[in-house]
Design a protein around this motif. Structure first.
Motif, PDB file in Angstrom:
ATOM      1  N   ALA A  62     -13.385   8.760  84.073  1.00 15.76           N
ATOM      2  CA  ALA A  62     -12.618   8.962  85.304  1.00 15.76           C
ATOM      3  C   ALA A  62     -11.177   8.486  85.170  1.00 15.76           C
ATOM      4  N   GLU A  63     -10.957   7.415  84.419  1.00 20.65           N
ATOM      5  CA  GLU A  63      -9.588   6.913  84.262  1.00 20.65           C
ATOM      6  C   GLU A  63      -8.721   7.914  83.504  1.00 20.65           C
ATOM      7  N   ASP A  64      -9.276   8.493  82.445  1.00 20.51           N
ATOM      8  CA  ASP A  64      -8.525   9.511  81.703  1.00 20.51           C
ATOM      9  C   ASP A  64      -8.262  10.728  82.578  1.00 20.51           C
ATOM     10  N   ALA A  65      -9.274  11.109  83.366  1.00 17.97           N
ATOM     11  CA  ALA A  65      -9.107  12.256  84.253  1.00 17.97           C
ATOM     12  C   ALA A  65      -8.030  11.986  85.297  1.00 17.97           C
ATOM     13  N   ALA A  66      -8.018  10.774  85.843  1.00 19.35           N
ATOM     14  CA  ALA A  66      -6.999  10.425  86.835  1.00 19.35           C
ATOM     15  C   ALA A  66      -5.602  10.447  86.224  1.00 19.35           C
ATOM     16  N   GLN A  67      -5.510  10.036  84.971  1.00 19.37           N
ATOM     17  CA  GLN A  67      -4.199  10.006  84.311  1.00 19.37           C
ATOM     18  C   GLN A  67      -3.649  11.414  84.089  1.00 19.37           C
ATOM     19  N   VAL A  68      -4.493  12.318  83.578  1.00 14.99           N
ATOM     20  CA  VAL A  68      -4.008  13.678  83.331  1.00 14.99           C
ATOM     21  C   VAL A  68      -3.716  14.387  84.652  1.00 14.99           C
ATOM     22  N   CYS A  69      -4.483  14.066  85.698  1.00 18.71           N
ATOM     23  CA  CYS A  69      -4.223  14.679  87.004  1.00 18.71           C
ATOM     24  C   CYS A  69      -2.931  14.142  87.622  1.00 18.71           C
ATOM     25  N   ALA A  70      -2.620  12.880  87.368  1.00 18.73           N
ATOM     26  CA  ALA A  70      -1.354  12.331  87.861  1.00 18.73           C
ATOM     27  C   ALA A  70      -0.171  13.043  87.208  1.00 18.73           C
ATOM     28  N   ILE A  71      -0.312  13.320  85.915  1.00 16.00           N
ATOM     29  CA  ILE A  71       0.739  14.074  85.219  1.00 16.00           C
ATOM     30  C   ILE A  71       0.844  15.485  85.791  1.00 16.00           C
ATOM     31  N   ALA A  72      -0.314  16.106  86.054  1.00 23.78           N
ATOM     32  CA  ALA A  72      -0.321  17.452  86.622  1.00 23.78           C
ATOM     33  C   ALA A  72       0.298  17.461  88.017  1.00 23.78           C
ATOM     34  N   LEU A  73       0.014  16.429  88.814  1.00 21.75           N
ATOM     35  CA  LEU A  73       0.573  16.334  90.160  1.00 21.75           C
ATOM     36  C   LEU A  73       2.091  16.198  90.109  1.00 21.75           C
ATOM     37  N   ARG A  96      -7.163  21.819  87.594  1.00 24.75           N
ATOM     38  CA  ARG A  96      -8.213  22.511  86.838  1.00 24.75           C
ATOM     39  C   ARG A  96      -7.824  22.680  85.369  1.00 24.75           C
ATOM     40  N   ALA A  97      -6.578  23.064  85.142  1.00 30.05           N
ATOM     41  CA  ALA A  97      -6.133  23.287  83.766  1.00 30.05           C
ATOM     42  C   ALA A  97      -6.172  21.996  82.954  1.00 30.05           C
ATOM     43  N   GLU A  98      -5.698  20.899  83.544  1.00 33.34           N
ATOM     44  CA  GLU A  98      -5.676  19.629  82.815  1.00 33.34           C
ATOM     45  C   GLU A  98      -7.086  19.099  82.568  1.00 33.34           C
ATOM     46  N   LEU A  99      -7.954  19.207  83.558  1.00 38.58           N
ATOM     47  CA  LEU A  99      -9.320  18.703  83.385  1.00 38.58           C
ATOM     48  C   LEU A  99     -10.115  19.570  82.413  1.00 38.58           C
ATOM     49  N   GLN A 100      -9.874  20.866  82.439  1.00 46.15           N
ATOM     50  CA  GLN A 100     -10.531  21.743  81.473  1.00 46.15           C
ATOM     51  C   GLN A 100     -10.094  21.395  80.052  1.00 46.15           C
ATOM     52  N   ALA A 101      -8.803  21.129  79.881  1.00 49.24           N
ATOM     53  CA  ALA A 101      -8.301  20.748  78.557  1.00 49.24           C
ATOM     54  C   ALA A 101      -8.884  19.410  78.118  1.00 49.24           C
ATOM     55  N   HIS A 107     -15.555  17.202  74.644  1.00 54.01           N
ATOM     56  CA  HIS A 107     -16.898  17.765  74.462  1.00 54.01           C
ATOM     57  C   HIS A 107     -16.912  19.118  73.771  1.00 54.01           C
ATOM     58  N   GLY A 108     -15.759  19.626  73.380  1.00 52.79           N
ATOM     59  CA  GLY A 108     -15.734  20.925  72.733  1.00 52.79           C
ATOM     60  C   GLY A 108     -15.779  22.055  73.745  1.00 52.79           C
ATOM     61  N   ASP A 109     -15.778  23.265  73.205  1.00 50.35           N
ATOM     62  CA  ASP A 109     -15.789  24.457  74.054  1.00 50.35           C
ATOM     63  C   ASP A 109     -17.217  24.737  74.496  1.00 50.35           C
ATOM     64  N   GLN A 110     -17.535  24.405  75.754  1.00 53.35           N
ATOM     65  CA  GLN A 110     -18.895  24.578  76.259  1.00 53.35           C
ATOM     66  C   GLN A 110     -19.201  26.018  76.652  1.00 53.35           C
ATOM     67  N   ARG A 111     -18.214  26.885  76.572  1.00 55.60           N
ATOM     68  CA  ARG A 111     -18.480  28.286  76.886  1.00 55.60           C
ATOM     69  C   ARG A 111     -19.389  28.925  75.852  1.00 55.60           C
ATOM     70  N   CYS A 112     -19.450  28.325  74.634  1.00 53.99           N
ATOM     71  CA  CYS A 112     -20.285  28.885  73.567  1.00 53.99           C
ATOM     72  C   CYS A 112     -21.681  28.267  73.536  1.00 53.99           C
ATOM     73  N   ALA A 113     -21.941  27.309  74.462  1.00 62.10           N
ATOM     74  CA  ALA A 113     -23.195  26.559  74.377  1.00 62.10           C
ATOM     75  C   ALA A 113     -24.413  27.441  74.593  1.00 62.10           C
ATOM     76  N   GLY A 114     -24.302  28.450  75.474  1.00 57.86           N
ATOM     77  CA  GLY A 114     -25.470  29.263  75.786  1.00 57.86           C
ATOM     78  C   GLY A 114     -25.595  30.530  74.978  1.00 57.86           C
ATOM     79  N   ARG A 115     -24.691  30.742  74.052  1.00 55.44           N
ATOM     80  CA  ARG A 115     -24.756  31.975  73.277  1.00 55.44           C
ATOM     81  C   ARG A 115     -25.869  31.918  72.245  1.00 55.44           C
ATOM     82  N   ARG A 116     -26.524  33.031  72.055  1.00 55.54           N
ATOM     83  CA  ARG A 116     -27.635  33.096  71.112  1.00 55.54           C
ATOM     84  C   ARG A 116     -27.101  33.097  69.685  1.00 55.54           C
TER      85      ARG A 116
END
Length: 232
Positions: A62-73, A96-101, A107-116
């Motif tokens: 949460a601290e890292d998330a708050a920091q990147v969001c403060a920069i985004a704000l 959204r962009a900062e938290l996604q990054a 955790h890596g690109d989770q969009r590929c987690a469900g691919r067969r």
């Protein structure tokens, strides 16, 4: 529009005004006013930041998330154009962009987690029939393995021969000297010297006269006591 969105809109307008005043008349008072305006903007945006942090599964950082969001704000407030969109919409995309990054970095690109995953099994017999198995064979593997085994056996034999010689050497030194610690120090030095020259491959390496006598006597003793095996 909700009361919270209106309050956020007012806060960013005040902050933009404070930045304009700071640019026009730089000083401690205008800087303090800009800092207070941004602090109020951050306070109003905090619940939104916590919501997106939970939504992106980043509560453990949460601290890292708050920091990147403060920069985004801060970036969103400086680039905000009221004529193009509401600030809540604009800053939401920045969060959204900062938290996604951040999630991608952690955790890596989770969009590929469900691919067969598609795999294929190759038959070695089929490769042999097609004559395509040559790439599996390493021509140098057997020689390298045999050389490695020979080197390992030689190292172990050298260790055993030097250790046996050291036992005999310790017995001789023990009868003539009573200082055990000094004897062990001397013996350790001689063992290292003899062990090195028992396996030395560079015949051109030169020794001091005293070291040469130690090595020569040690090698003669090792040869004398080495077990002789007769082959029939």
């Amino acid at each position: 529009m909700s009361t919270k969105s209106n309050a956020l809109e007012t806060a960013v307008t005040d902050y933009i005004g404070a930045l304009t005043a700071l640019d026009a008349a730089p000083g401690a008072r205008t800087r303090a006013q800009a800092d207070r305006s941004f602090a109020r903007l951050s306070t109003l945006a905090a619940p939104r930041i916590r919501y997106f942090t939970r939504n992106y599964g980043l509560t453990d950082v949460a601290e890292d998330a708050a920091q990147v969001c403060a920069i985004a704000l801060h970036r969103a407030a400086e680039r905000y154009d009221p004529a193009r969109a509401r600030f809540t919409t604009y800053v939401n995309w920045q969060f959204r962009a900062e938290l996604q990054a951040l999630r991608h970095r952690l955790h890596g690109d989770q969009r590929c987690a469900g691919r067969r995953q598609v795999t294929a099994t190759l038959s070695f017999d089929a490769l042999e029939e097609e004559g395509a198995d040559a790439w599996l064979v390493d021509p140098a593997a057997q020689d390298a393995t045999e050389q490695g085994a020979a080197d390992n056996l030689a190292e172990r034999l050298a260790d055993r021969l030097v250790e046996d010689w050291a036992c005999r050497r310790r017995a001789k030194l023990g009868r003539s000297r009573g200082e055990e610690s000094r004897m062990e120090t001397r013996l350790a030095t001689e063992k290292q010297l003899v062990r090195h020259h028992l396996m030395v491959r560079d015949a051109a390496e030169r020794l001091r006269e005293s070291d040469r006598h130690i090595v020569r006597r040690a090698l003669a003793d090792i040869v004398h006591h080495a077990p002789i095996r007769k082959f029939h």
